[in-house]
Every structure is written in structure tokens, then in C-alpha cells.
Design a protein around this motif. Sequence first.
Motif, PDB file in Angstrom:
ATOM      1  N   ALA A 100       0.839  -1.206   0.000  1.00 10.06           N
ATOM      2  CA  ALA A 100       0.000   0.000   0.000  1.00 10.06           C
ATOM      3  C   ALA A 100       0.872   1.253   0.000  1.00 10.06           C
ATOM      4  CB  ALA A 100      -0.940  -0.003   1.205  1.00 10.06           C
ATOM      5  N   ILE A 101       1.953   1.229   0.754  1.00 11.48           N
ATOM      6  CA  ILE A 101       2.871   2.380   0.768  1.00 11.48           C
ATOM      7  C   ILE A 101       3.543   2.522  -0.588  1.00 11.48           C
ATOM      8  CG2 ILE A 101       4.966   3.350   1.796  1.00 11.48           C
ATOM      9  CD1 ILE A 101       4.151   1.885   4.412  1.00 11.48           C
ATOM     10  N   LEU A 102       3.987   1.412  -1.163  1.00 15.66           N
ATOM     11  CA  LEU A 102       4.608   1.462  -2.496  1.00 15.66           C
ATOM     12  C   LEU A 102       3.654   2.067  -3.522  1.00 15.66           C
ATOM     13  CD1 LEU A 102       6.450  -1.974  -2.538  1.00 15.66           C
ATOM     14  CD2 LEU A 102       7.541   0.262  -2.843  1.00 15.66           C
ATOM     15  N   GLU A 103       2.392   1.694  -3.462  1.00 11.40           N
ATOM     16  CA  GLU A 103       1.404   2.237  -4.398  1.00 11.40           C
ATOM     17  C   GLU A 103       1.218   3.739  -4.190  1.00 11.40           C
ATOM     18  OE1 GLU A 103      -0.123   1.037  -7.141  1.00 11.40           O
ATOM     19  OE2 GLU A 103       1.258  -0.618  -6.839  1.00 11.40           O
ATOM     20  N   ARG A 104       1.148   4.172  -2.938  1.00 16.24           N
ATOM     21  CA  ARG A 104       1.019   5.613  -2.662  1.00 16.24           C
ATOM     22  C   ARG A 104       2.241   6.372  -3.164  1.00 16.24           C
ATOM     23  NH1 ARG A 104      -0.953   3.764   2.386  1.00 16.24           N
ATOM     24  NH2 ARG A 104       0.969   4.412   3.428  1.00 16.24           N
ATOM     25  N   GLN A 105       3.420   5.809  -2.972  1.00 23.43           N
ATOM     26  CA  GLN A 105       4.638   6.466  -3.431  1.00 23.43           C
ATOM     27  C   GLN A 105       4.688   6.533  -4.957  1.00 23.43           C
ATOM     28  OE1 GLN A 105       6.742   8.113  -1.579  1.00 23.43           O
ATOM     29  NE2 GLN A 105       5.661   7.532   0.270  1.00 23.43           N
ATOM     30  N   LYS A 106       4.247   5.466  -5.596  1.00 24.17           N
ATOM     31  CA  LYS A 106       4.200   5.441  -7.063  1.00 24.17           C
ATOM     32  C   LYS A 106       3.244   6.515  -7.587  1.00 24.17           C
ATOM     33  CE  LYS A 106       3.258   2.204 -10.826  1.00 24.17           C
ATOM     34  NZ  LYS A 106       2.840   0.836 -11.142  1.00 24.17           N
ATOM     35  N   ALA A 107       2.090   6.639  -6.955  1.00 26.39           N
ATOM     36  CA  ALA A 107       1.110   7.651  -7.365  1.00 26.39           C
ATOM     37  C   ALA A 107       1.647   9.060  -7.124  1.00 26.39           C
ATOM     38  CB  ALA A 107      -0.203   7.450  -6.608  1.00 26.39           C
ATOM     39  N   ALA A 108       2.326   9.268  -6.006  1.00 27.75           N
ATOM     40  CA  ALA A 108       2.907  10.583  -5.705  1.00 27.75           C
ATOM     41  C   ALA A 108       3.985  10.931  -6.727  1.00 27.75           C
ATOM     42  CB  ALA A 108       3.478  10.607  -4.290  1.00 27.75           C
ATOM     43  N   ALA A 109       4.804   9.956  -7.090  1.00 25.64           N
ATOM     44  CA  ALA A 109       5.854  10.197  -8.086  1.00 25.64           C
ATOM     45  C   ALA A 109       5.236  10.560  -9.435  1.00 25.64           C
ATOM     46  CB  ALA A 109       6.749   8.970  -8.216  1.00 25.64           C
ATOM     47  N   ALA A 110       4.162   9.883  -9.810  1.00 29.47           N
ATOM     48  CA  ALA A 110       3.490  10.187 -11.081  1.00 29.47           C
ATOM     49  C   ALA A 110       2.926  11.603 -11.058  1.00 29.47           C
ATOM     50  CB  ALA A 110       2.382   9.171 -11.350  1.00 29.47           C
ATOM     51  N   ARG A 111       2.338  12.010  -9.924  1.00 30.41           N
ATOM     52  CA  ARG A 111       1.817  13.385  -9.821  1.00 30.41           C
ATOM     53  C   ARG A 111       2.949  14.400  -9.938  1.00 30.41           C
ATOM     54  NH1 ARG A 111      -1.092  10.957  -5.733  1.00 30.41           N
ATOM     55  NH2 ARG A 111       0.216  11.876  -4.111  1.00 30.41           N
ATOM     56  N   GLU A 112       4.070  14.132  -9.301  1.00 26.98           N
ATOM     57  CA  GLU A 112       5.213  15.053  -9.369  1.00 26.98           C
ATOM     58  C   GLU A 112       5.779  15.134 -10.785  1.00 26.98           C
ATOM     59  OE1 GLU A 112       6.506  17.230  -7.137  1.00 26.98           O
ATOM     60  OE2 GLU A 112       4.724  16.695  -5.983  1.00 26.98           O
ATOM     61  N   GLU A 113       5.863  14.001 -11.461  1.00 26.60           N
ATOM     62  CA  GLU A 113       6.354  14.001 -12.844  1.00 26.60           C
ATOM     63  C   GLU A 113       5.430  14.815 -13.744  1.00 26.60           C
ATOM     64  OE1 GLU A 113       6.995  10.002 -14.216  1.00 26.60           O
ATOM     65  OE2 GLU A 113       8.411   9.582 -12.588  1.00 26.60           O
ATOM     66  N   GLU A 114       4.135  14.667 -13.559  1.00 26.47           N
ATOM     67  CA  GLU A 114       3.165  15.420 -14.355  1.00 26.47           C
ATOM     68  C   GLU A 114       3.262  16.912 -14.056  1.00 26.47           C
ATOM     69  OE1 GLU A 114       0.285  16.595 -16.994  1.00 26.47           O
ATOM     70  OE2 GLU A 114       1.494  14.780 -16.908  1.00 26.47           O
ATOM     71  N   ALA A 115       3.422  17.279 -12.792  1.00 29.70           N
ATOM     72  CA  ALA A 115       3.563  18.691 -12.421  1.00 29.70           C
ATOM     73  C   ALA A 115       4.839  19.270 -13.031  1.00 29.70           C
ATOM     74  CB  ALA A 115       3.582  18.844 -10.907  1.00 29.70           C
ATOM     75  N   ALA A 116       5.924  18.508 -13.013  1.00 34.60           N
ATOM     76  CA  ALA A 116       7.187  18.980 -13.606  1.00 34.60           C
ATOM     77  C   ALA A 116       7.046  19.133 -15.115  1.00 34.60           C
ATOM     78  CB  ALA A 116       8.316  18.010 -13.260  1.00 34.60           C
ATOM     79  N   ARG A 117       6.334  18.202 -15.750  1.00 36.93           N
ATOM     80  CA  ARG A 117       6.104  18.291 -17.204  1.00 36.93           C
ATOM     81  C   ARG A 117       5.309  19.550 -17.543  1.00 36.93           C
ATOM     82  NH1 ARG A 117       2.477  18.171 -20.533  1.00 36.93           N
ATOM     83  NH2 ARG A 117       0.822  17.514 -19.135  1.00 36.93           N
ATOM     84  N   ARG A 118       4.251  19.821 -16.763  1.00 34.72           N
ATOM     85  CA  ARG A 118       3.440  21.019 -16.998  1.00 34.72           C
ATOM     86  C   ARG A 118       4.271  22.287 -16.758  1.00 34.72           C
ATOM     87  NH1 ARG A 118      -0.419  18.195 -13.945  1.00 34.72           N
ATOM     88  NH2 ARG A 118      -0.040  19.608 -12.208  1.00 34.72           N
ATOM     89  N   GLU A 119       5.105  22.259 -15.758  1.00 34.66           N
ATOM     90  CA  GLU A 119       5.953  23.427 -15.467  1.00 34.66           C
ATOM     91  C   GLU A 119       6.913  23.690 -16.630  1.00 34.66           C
ATOM     92  OE1 GLU A 119       9.593  24.361 -12.458  1.00 34.66           O
ATOM     93  OE2 GLU A 119       7.825  23.392 -11.577  1.00 34.66           O
ATOM     94  N   ARG A 120       7.549  22.636 -17.121  1.00 31.08           N
ATOM     95  CA  ARG A 120       8.475  22.809 -18.251  1.00 31.08           C
ATOM     96  C   ARG A 120       7.735  23.332 -19.488  1.00 31.08           C
ATOM     97  NH1 ARG A 120      10.234  17.953 -16.247  1.00 31.08           N
ATOM     98  NH2 ARG A 120       9.197  16.784 -17.896  1.00 31.08           N
ATOM     99  N   ALA A 121       6.543  22.779 -19.726  1.00 28.38           N
ATOM    100  CA  ALA A 121       5.755  23.201 -20.891  1.00 28.38           C
ATOM    101  C   ALA A 121       5.315  24.654 -20.784  1.00 28.38           C
ATOM    102  CB  ALA A 121       4.548  22.281 -21.058  1.00 28.38           C
ATOM    103  N   SER A 122       5.085  25.114 -19.580  1.00 27.25           N
ATOM    104  CA  SER A 122       4.588  26.481 -19.405  1.00 27.25           C
ATOM    105  C   SER A 122       5.661  27.545 -19.668  1.00 27.25           C
ATOM    106  CB  SER A 122       4.017  26.667 -17.997  1.00 27.25           C
ATOM    107  OG  SER A 122       5.061  26.677 -17.025  1.00 27.25           O
ATOM    108  N   ILE A 123       6.919  27.189 -19.600  1.00 29.92           N
ATOM    109  CA  ILE A 123       7.981  28.206 -19.800  1.00 29.92           C
ATOM    110  C   ILE A 123       8.657  28.079 -21.164  1.00 29.92           C
ATOM    111  CG2 ILE A 123       8.432  28.548 -17.358  1.00 29.92           C
ATOM    112  CD1 ILE A 123      10.793  26.638 -17.595  1.00 29.92           C
ATOM    113  N   ARG A 124       8.104  27.281 -22.036  1.00 34.39           N
ATOM    114  CA  ARG A 124       8.688  27.149 -23.381  1.00 34.39           C
ATOM    115  C   ARG A 124       8.085  28.133 -24.319  1.00 34.39           C
ATOM    116  NH1 ARG A 124       9.160  20.669 -23.631  1.00 34.39           N
ATOM    117  NH2 ARG A 124      10.978  20.586 -22.329  1.00 34.39           N
TER     118      ARG A 124
END
Length: 140
Positions: free
Chosen positions: A116-140
Motif C-alpha cells: 500500500a505504501i509502495l502504491e502511494r509512493q508510485k502515485a505521488a511520483a506520477a503526480r510530481e512528474e506530471e507537475a514537472a512536465r506542466r511546469e516545463r511546458a509552461s515556460i517554453r
Amino acid sequence: MPNPRREHLSVRVPAPTLNRLEARAHEFRESRTSLAERYLEEGLRMDEHPGIGFVDGPTGRRAVLIGTGLDVWEVIGSIKQSRGSVNAAARYHDLAPAQVRAAVRYYGAFKDEVDAILERQKAAAAREEEAARRERASIR
């Protein structure tokens, strides 16, 4: 930790121990009963799984490998990423294989909890990756 059917247990403890329990319960804003239950459960787990301890963190209470700074879920995640190799995980974390095996033994006993912890960590990592992708896209 699971919350199975509760049974009654009456126990006598020295007054100083009870005073310390009450002070800790007040500090943590828990009832002394719930704190005593937690201490009993964790104490049993530590007896059954040498090298395992418990710490509080932003995501709640979790099992750790004592003296390493690593959570059990981190070690198990490394083993899963290395196709089940205890030795590869030991090298990656700079641990003795026996330390990694302690995490594996704990995982064997409490697989659902660690997964259950591994799944929560995986989901958190996916959210962070998506936020970083959106951030990079916003400054291009």
C-alpha cells in the motif's frame, strides 16, 4: 496497521511507566489506550523482525531499517526494480545483504501494508512528474 477485532487486556505497570505513557499520549494527542496498543504491536513486530523499527513521517507511521535512514518500502521497491535481487538492492543502498533480508522478512509478514505504501509512493511520483512536465511546458 490492520485494525482487527479488539480483545480486552488488563495489565499493571509501574507508576512511572504509566506517567510516561500518559505524557506521550498527551504530546501526540492520542488516548493512552491507542498509544499503548501501538507500542505493543510495534514491540511485537520488532521482536519478530530484528533490525526493524518504526518512525513517524509526513505519510504516517512506517517501518524502517534501524540505523540506515531507509524505510522498508524503499528497500522492497529496490528489490522489485532489480528483479528480486537482494544483493543488487544491498549494493544500491550500500547495505549488508542481511539488512536487506530483514526488510524482506518484514515484507513477507506485512506485504499488504508495504505494498500500500509502495502504491502511494508510485502515485505521488506520477503526480510530481506530471507537475514537472506542466511546469516545463509552461515556460517554453
